[in-house]
Design an enzyme around this catalytic site. Structure first.
Site, PDB file in Angstrom:
ATOM      1  N   GLY A   1       0.787  -1.228   0.000  1.00 55.26           N
ATOM      2  CA  GLY A   1       0.000   0.000   0.000  1.00 55.26           C
ATOM      3  C   GLY A   1       0.817   1.275   0.000  1.00 55.26           C
TER       4      GLY A   1
ATOM      5  N   ILE B   1     -11.269  -7.865 -11.534  1.00 58.79           N
ATOM      6  CA  ILE B   1     -12.530  -7.207 -11.143  1.00 58.79           C
ATOM      7  C   ILE B   1     -13.696  -7.873 -11.886  1.00 58.79           C
ATOM      8  CG2 ILE B   1     -13.796  -5.016 -11.153  1.00 58.79           C
ATOM      9  CD1 ILE B   1     -11.392  -4.970  -9.290  1.00 58.79           C
TER      10      ILE B   1
ATOM     11  N   ASN C   1       1.622   2.962  -2.569  1.00 55.84           N
ATOM     12  CA  ASN C   1       0.913   3.885  -3.468  1.00 55.84           C
ATOM     13  C   ASN C   1      -0.317   4.478  -2.785  1.00 55.84           C
ATOM     14  OD1 ASN C   1       1.904   4.149  -6.429  1.00 55.84           O
ATOM     15  ND2 ASN C   1       2.282   2.003  -5.902  1.00 55.84           N
TER      16      ASN C   1
ATOM     17  N   HIS D   1      -0.066  -0.382 -13.625  1.00 57.24           N
ATOM     18  CA  HIS D   1       0.710  -1.596 -13.883  1.00 57.24           C
ATOM     19  C   HIS D   1       2.190  -1.209 -13.953  1.00 57.24           C
ATOM     20  CE1 HIS D   1       1.256  -5.709 -15.137  1.00 57.24           C
ATOM     21  NE2 HIS D   1       2.175  -5.271 -15.975  1.00 57.24           N
TER      22      HIS D   1
END
Ligand code: GRF
Length: 191
Positions: free
Chosen positions: A14, A90, A16, A106
């Site tokens: 986490g 998703i 980012n 990505h």
């Protein structure tokens, strides 16, 4: 009152997420409404605690077989859903419910080094193994195929001969921290 809401999805460290939270912390307009994670012990949960961000955990059953996540999202009504190191695909109903509102980062220059199984260190190991002279990041919309949605922005960095997968990862993270929040801000300014 803040007018734009972001929901972040993350599965791991986490960093980012933390960078994005810090970027918007003084924004009068944009709020991080929640972080959703599929990993009960992910480090991102500790970060959310420290940063004062709502965090919601869900397991594979609730993600794939129930409307739990959909209902959470419908109650928040996010303006943007940001995948920041989220490792599950998703489901289509979520994609259809939030058209053009789900983006992913990505850690490579798509279409190279994308697709199922290409995540985290595997990406950087493949870049190294193929003696690439450059790599980078791709921020893109999410569709029903891994890493194939329309590209929003890419940024590049040089790969030196003595780089290792770890040093490549560090270079890529620098790009992520620099560009991801700005792209998010730009998308929210446009819609
Ligand atoms: C990032 O490299 C991102 O591009 C990829 O997963 C990594 C997440 O890192 N999709 P962190 O959890 O934000 O530190």
């Amino acid at each position: 009152m803040k007018t734009k809401r972001i929901v972040l999805f993350a599965s791991g460290s986490g960093s980012n997420v933390e960078n994005i939270v810090n970027y918007f912390k003084d924004s009068q307009r944009i709020e991080i409404a929640a972080v959703l994670t599929n990993k009960r012990h992910a480090k991102v949960l500790d970060r959310c605690d420290r940063l004062g961000i709502n965090a919601i955990y869900f397991n594979r059953h609730s993600f794939l077989k129930t409307d739990f996540v959909l209902n959470v999202l419908k109650s928040i009504r996010p303006d943007l859903i940001v995948l920041a190191g989220f490792l599950w695909k998703i489901p289509e109903d979520l994609i259809l419910s939030f058209p053009d509102k789900i983006i992913n980062i990505h850690p490579a220059l798509l279409p190279k080094y994308g697709g199922k199984g290409m995540y985290g260190s595997k990406v950087h190991e493949a870049v190294k193994a193929n003696n690439e002279v450059e790599t980078g990041i791709t921020i893109h919309y999410v569709n029903e195929n891994y890493d194939e949605g329309a590209i929003i922005q890419q940024a590049k960095t040089v790969v030196d001969p003595d780089d290792t997968p770890e040093t490549i990862a560090a270079k890529v993270h620098v790009l992520e921290y620099e560009h991801f929040p700005k792209v998010i801000a730009k998308l929210l300014a446009e819609n």
